[in-house]
Motif scaffolding. Structure first.
Motif, PDB file in Angstrom:
ATOM      1  N   GLN A  61      23.212  26.633   3.221  1.00  0.00           N
ATOM      2  CA  GLN A  61      21.752  26.683   3.137  1.00  0.00           C
ATOM      3  C   GLN A  61      21.116  25.356   3.537  1.00  0.00           C
ATOM      4  O   GLN A  61      20.076  25.317   4.190  1.00  0.00           O
ATOM      5  CB  GLN A  61      21.359  27.029   1.689  1.00  0.00           C
ATOM      6  N   TYR A  62      21.770  24.278   3.147  1.00  0.00           N
ATOM      7  CA  TYR A  62      21.160  22.957   3.306  1.00  0.00           C
ATOM      8  C   TYR A  62      22.282  21.927   3.237  1.00  0.00           C
ATOM      9  O   TYR A  62      23.196  22.077   2.435  1.00  0.00           O
ATOM     10  CB  TYR A  62      20.182  22.751   2.148  1.00  0.00           C
ATOM     11  N   ALA A 100      25.241  22.729   0.651  1.00  0.00           N
ATOM     12  CA  ALA A 100      24.614  23.390  -0.483  1.00  0.00           C
ATOM     13  C   ALA A 100      24.324  24.845  -0.139  1.00  0.00           C
ATOM     14  O   ALA A 100      23.996  25.178   0.997  1.00  0.00           O
ATOM     15  CB  ALA A 100      23.311  22.674  -0.839  1.00  0.00           C
ATOM     16  N   ARG A 109      24.238  29.213  -2.058  1.00  0.00           N
ATOM     17  CA  ARG A 109      24.461  30.107  -3.184  1.00  0.00           C
ATOM     18  C   ARG A 109      25.606  31.036  -2.800  1.00  0.00           C
ATOM     19  O   ARG A 109      25.589  31.605  -1.695  1.00  0.00           O
ATOM     20  CB  ARG A 109      23.181  30.911  -3.386  1.00  0.00           C
ATOM     21  N   ASP A 161      30.725  20.882  -6.114  1.00  0.00           N
ATOM     22  CA  ASP A 161      29.898  19.944  -6.866  1.00  0.00           C
ATOM     23  C   ASP A 161      28.625  20.608  -7.394  1.00  0.00           C
ATOM     24  O   ASP A 161      28.095  21.537  -6.778  1.00  0.00           O
ATOM     25  CB  ASP A 161      29.515  18.787  -5.933  1.00  0.00           C
ATOM     26  N   ALA A 201      24.974  19.281 -10.022  1.00  0.00           N
ATOM     27  CA  ALA A 201      24.358  18.113 -10.661  1.00  0.00           C
ATOM     28  C   ALA A 201      24.969  17.852 -12.037  1.00  0.00           C
ATOM     29  O   ALA A 201      24.870  16.751 -12.568  1.00  0.00           O
ATOM     30  CB  ALA A 201      22.852  18.318 -10.774  1.00  0.00           C
ATOM     31  N   ASP A 202      25.620  18.864 -12.612  1.00  0.00           N
ATOM     32  CA  ASP A 202      26.252  18.686 -13.923  1.00  0.00           C
ATOM     33  C   ASP A 202      27.718  18.300 -13.800  1.00  0.00           C
ATOM     34  O   ASP A 202      28.456  18.326 -14.777  1.00  0.00           O
ATOM     35  CB  ASP A 202      26.133  19.978 -14.745  1.00  0.00           C
ATOM     36  N   GLU A 220      35.696  26.517  -9.858  1.00  0.00           N
ATOM     37  CA  GLU A 220      35.471  27.691  -9.022  1.00  0.00           C
ATOM     38  C   GLU A 220      34.005  28.117  -9.075  1.00  0.00           C
ATOM     39  O   GLU A 220      33.304  27.856 -10.037  1.00  0.00           O
ATOM     40  CB  GLU A 220      36.397  28.838  -9.408  1.00  0.00           C
ATOM     41  N   PHE A 225      31.223  31.409  -8.109  1.00  0.00           N
ATOM     42  CA  PHE A 225      31.125  32.863  -7.886  1.00  0.00           C
ATOM     43  C   PHE A 225      29.644  33.224  -7.827  1.00  0.00           C
ATOM     44  O   PHE A 225      28.792  32.442  -8.235  1.00  0.00           O
ATOM     45  CB  PHE A 225      31.871  33.606  -9.003  1.00  0.00           C
ATOM     46  N   PRO A 266      25.995  34.615  -8.779  1.00  0.00           N
ATOM     47  CA  PRO A 266      25.077  34.042  -7.785  1.00  0.00           C
ATOM     48  C   PRO A 266      24.886  32.530  -7.967  1.00  0.00           C
ATOM     49  O   PRO A 266      23.783  32.025  -7.857  1.00  0.00           O
ATOM     50  CB  PRO A 266      23.784  34.783  -8.094  1.00  0.00           C
ATOM     51  N   LEU A 267      25.964  31.789  -8.242  1.00  0.00           N
ATOM     52  CA  LEU A 267      25.836  30.345  -8.502  1.00  0.00           C
ATOM     53  C   LEU A 267      25.380  29.570  -7.275  1.00  0.00           C
ATOM     54  O   LEU A 267      25.826  29.823  -6.162  1.00  0.00           O
ATOM     55  CB  LEU A 267      27.184  29.783  -8.947  1.00  0.00           C
ATOM     56  N   ALA A 268      24.514  28.586  -7.510  1.00  0.00           N
ATOM     57  CA  ALA A 268      24.096  27.650  -6.457  1.00  0.00           C
ATOM     58  C   ALA A 268      24.921  26.384  -6.638  1.00  0.00           C
ATOM     59  O   ALA A 268      24.875  25.759  -7.699  1.00  0.00           O
ATOM     60  CB  ALA A 268      22.612  27.346  -6.576  1.00  0.00           C
ATOM     61  N   VAL A 269      25.697  26.042  -5.626  1.00  0.00           N
ATOM     62  CA  VAL A 269      26.599  24.890  -5.723  1.00  0.00           C
ATOM     63  C   VAL A 269      26.571  24.093  -4.415  1.00  0.00           C
ATOM     64  O   VAL A 269      25.873  24.449  -3.473  1.00  0.00           O
ATOM     65  CB  VAL A 269      28.066  25.335  -6.004  1.00  0.00           C
ATOM     66  N   THR A 270      27.358  23.011  -4.390  1.00  0.00           N
ATOM     67  CA  THR A 270      27.513  22.218  -3.167  1.00  0.00           C
ATOM     68  C   THR A 270      29.004  22.087  -2.881  1.00  0.00           C
ATOM     69  O   THR A 270      29.763  21.644  -3.745  1.00  0.00           O
ATOM     70  CB  THR A 270      26.863  20.835  -3.350  1.00  0.00           C
TER      71      THR A 270
END
Lengths: 300, 418
Positions: free
Chosen positions: B229-230, B246, B248, B275, B277-278, B283, B285, B287-291
């Motif tokens: 996405q970004y 980054a 989802r 990665d 921010a926390d 892993e 899955f 609808p998680l937004a991750v990097t």
């Protein structure tokens, strides 16, 4: 492994997705910051969305000049904490140079003047997306708002001609001079916001917690006593233990009696509450469709 | 703290103008104590001003000035309520013919579709249309509320008759989980509380159903899909060489150390780190937004996709779609539109309209090539660059697209990959 998210994580993930989508689709976004819990939440989520980089847009505060002093102190500290850049649009300055005219009378509020100042600030800064903290559960006109809400060149909202929004596909295309309002926390309720802010240990303005304050009743709503609100002869000021449920400018923000001193107390209170948070907002009470009418003109 | 572990369930409601949909929502909100005193007071005084008898719960959902004046619902309205078990998002969509587009919009993200049938009328054209749209949009669960049971003396015979009629029709649809509930939205029978009037009914109340229906499998956890996405590049001393993708998760489970393939390049790499921010997670899955950070220094950008080596989407410029047309200006055969799919945005040309589908009868019309507002059709398009698609039936995120008119910037159609 159980691949399920609780509702707060799912909402967080949706909001982070929207914030990144704004950064990807627009050239020059800005985040509208009022100092209330909703814009605190949006700016906190923006910090998370771009971690470890800085958020790629500044914060904009439309300052009526009629603030609770605590709001400005908090704002300046918070902006430093999250490493953001702050811009200020001043209503006082707009009055001084004649862009807007001050309302008169006991119920005078600068709330309505903010729209012109906001639109001017967006135009001057050439901002093409203004990110806001509005939620759909707040008010019936907001229940029909999109995540990506198109505004014409006059900054107006046309509720009957909104772009359909499906799946996670957002259409931010626009003509020159138009802009978008984007609402990343559309799907959060008041209780979700509090639960999340508690879970994340986000520091909040003291106004939200019970404190002693000089107050008076007007039209059934408890108002904070302030030099900015002229009082009618029959309105008597007394000291009570109160807190704010929303924070706007002093002239339109009601307070209410509460002994909620911690965020856990607030969650209990909100969960048990039988009145909406905007029940204390005098600006919504001017007519049945007061919010829709203001939104069409370009209000937050 | 209150219900921190509750799940989110999104449902959509559809019904004809008079079958009591707004009343049902008002009832759900009211009986689950999600309506506040001041909202109730405002609705009560508005009902009185309009000279209506009793409190018109429909006014809770009809927010816009024009809707209040005309007494109809124009646009999709979103409503929220929570019980200790779940948090609910209702997409309340209008039921009249000309607003198919709103129904499609509301259905696109729903786990459950709630279809209302007036017990006196039985299955009518609108009921069929709602069910067909729910099936097209692959809403996993369908609840048929047979409403106004109070007006047919809570007759079991009537209920069974409507149920049989609906089941017969639904056998032609792609829906697998249908539940029938006899209710009276007006009186509250079987909405939140079990009715004393329907002793013969042994199923759940509507709220109980919504609280307990299994939605854990509604996402696709098999086909790993991560649309970029970004790109996050901090450019500071601490994170000098950080290059994070980054996005989802759109399908499957991605784990640290996984071998992955990148589209469109076809290059391989390994997930070095997931990665947030926390902090780092093992892993990710839907609808998680991750990097995601990769081991190799490759140049991915927005619109690219990270997938597993042995399981990838169809990479193609020729795509078959079922679409719903949204705009007053009819679709142009051989017209060019912008198409958006996951985080990609390219142009496409409409090559062919195979058939139009009658949303009331499922009849396929191959002669009529004029696609007007609210029409549903099967079309073929060719895109300027390849898209990485899955069939909508397999994955609602990587199988969906929107079309945009490049002149007006309006969203003119929603499409589902066949």
């Amino acid at each position: 492994m159980n691949y399920r998210l609780n509702h707060l994580r799912e909402l967080e993930s949706e909001s982070i997705f929207i914030l990144r989508e704004v950064a990807a689709q627009f050239d020059n976004p800005v985040l509208l910051f009022s100092g209330g819990k909703d814009s605190i939440l949006v700016s906190y989520l923006a910090k998370k969305a771009f971690y470890p980089a800085r958020m790629p847009f500044p914060l904009l505060h439309i300052d009526t000049g009629h603030n609770f002093t605590e709001t400005i102190d908090y704002r300046d500290r918070w902006v430093k904490d999250i490493g953001a850049r702050l811009l200020i649009g001043s209503v006082q300055e707009a009055i001084d140079r004649g862009l807007v005219t001050e309302e008169k009378g006991y119920n005078a509020s600068r709330n309505f003047l903010q729209t012109a100042v906001l639109l001017e600030a967006l135009e001057k800064g050439k901002f093409d997306a203004a990110i806001g903290g509005a939620r759909r559960d707040e008010e019936k006109a907001r229940a029909k708002e999109r995540f990506f809400s198109h505004r014409d060149e006059f900054g107006q909202w046309d509720p009957k001609n909104q772009r359909p929004e499906l799946w996670n596909l957002f259409n931010g295309r626009k003509h020159f001079g138009e802009h978008f309002r984007v609402f990343p926390i559309s799907n959060w309720t008041e209780l979700d916001v509090w639960q999340y802010l508690a879970q994340e240990h986000v520091p909040l303005p003291g106004l939200y917690f019970a404190h002693r304050r000089k107050v008076f009743f007007r039209d059934g709503i408890l108002m904070a006593d302030s030099e900015f609100i002229p009082k009618r002869p029959e309105e008597k000021v007394a000291e009570m233990t109160v807190r704010c449920r929303t924070i706007g400018d002093v002239t339109c923000t009601g307070v209410w009696e509460s002994i909620a001193a911690t965020i856990e107390d607030i969650i209990e209170e909100v969960a048990a509450s039988r009145k909406t948070e905007r029940g204390g907002r005098t600006d919504d009470k001017r007519s049945e469709t007061a919010m829709e009418d203001r939104k069409k003109d370009g209000y937050f | 703290m209150k219900n921190l572990s509750s799940e989110l369930l999104r449902f959509t409601t559809a019904g004809s103008v008079d079958d009591g949909k707004s009343t049902l929502i008002g009832r759900l909100l009211y009986d689950s104590k999600s309506i506040f005193e001041d909202q109730y007071e405002a609705v009560k005084s508005a009902s009185e001003r309009r000279g209506e008898e009793g409190v018109n719960l429909a006014l809770l959902t009809d927010g816009l000035r024009a809707e209040r004046e005309q007494g109809i619902t124009i646009d999709v309205a979103y409503r929220y309520f929570a019980t200790p078990k779940r948090k609910f998002i209702i997409a309340d969509t209008p039921g009249h013919t000309q607003y198919t587009r709103n129904m499609v919009t509301g259905a696109s993200t729903a786990n459950v579709a709630l279809v209302l049938v007036d017990a006196r009328q039985g299955v009518v054209e609108q009921t069929r249309r709602h069910a067909i749209i729910a099936s097209l949009l692959q809403i996993p669960h369908l609840v048929v509320c047979i409403n106004k049971m109070d007006l047919v003396d809570y007759s079991q015979e009537k209920y069974e008759e409507i149920r049989a009629e609906f089941e017969q029709f639904a056998s032609k649809l792609d829906v697998h989980d249908i539940t029938f509930i006899p209710i009276s939205a007006l009186n509250g029978d079987n909405v939140v509380d079990r009715s004393q009037n329907t002793g013969w009914y042994e199923g759940a109340t509507l709220l109980y159903y919504l609280e307990h229906v299994h939605i854990g499998s509604d996402h696709n956890f098999i086909y790993a899909r991560f649309p970029v996405q970004y790109v996050i590049r901090p450019y500071n001393d601490e994170f000098h060489d950080y290059r994070g993708y980054a996005g989802r998760v759109a399908g499957g489970v991605l784990k640290k150390g996984d071998k992955v393939m990148l589209l469109p390049s076809g290059f391989s790499s390994t997930i070095e780190k997931i990665d947030t921010a926390d902090g780092e997670i093992e892993e990710a899955f839907p609808p998680l937004a991750v990097t995601i950070l990769l081991k190799d220094d490759l140049d991915l950008s927005r619109g690219d996709m990270i997938v597993r080596e042995n399981n990838h989407p169809t990479v193609s410029q020729d795509i078959e779609l079922m679409i719903c047309w949204f705009h007053e200006r009819p679709m142009q055969l051989h017209g060019k539109y912008e198409i958006r799919h996951t985080t990609q945005s390219v142009r496409c040309i409409v090559q062919d309209i195979q058939y139009k589908m009658d949303v009331n009868t499922l009849h396929r019309n191959q002669e009529d090539k004029m696609l007007k507002m609210n029409d549903i059709a099967r079309i073929s398009i060719r895109t300027t660059k390849p898209l990485f698609v899955d069939a909508y039936r397999k994955n609602r995120t990587t199988g969906s697209v929107i079309l945009i008119d490049e002149g007006t910037n309006e969203t003119v159609a929603a499409g589902m990959v066949i």
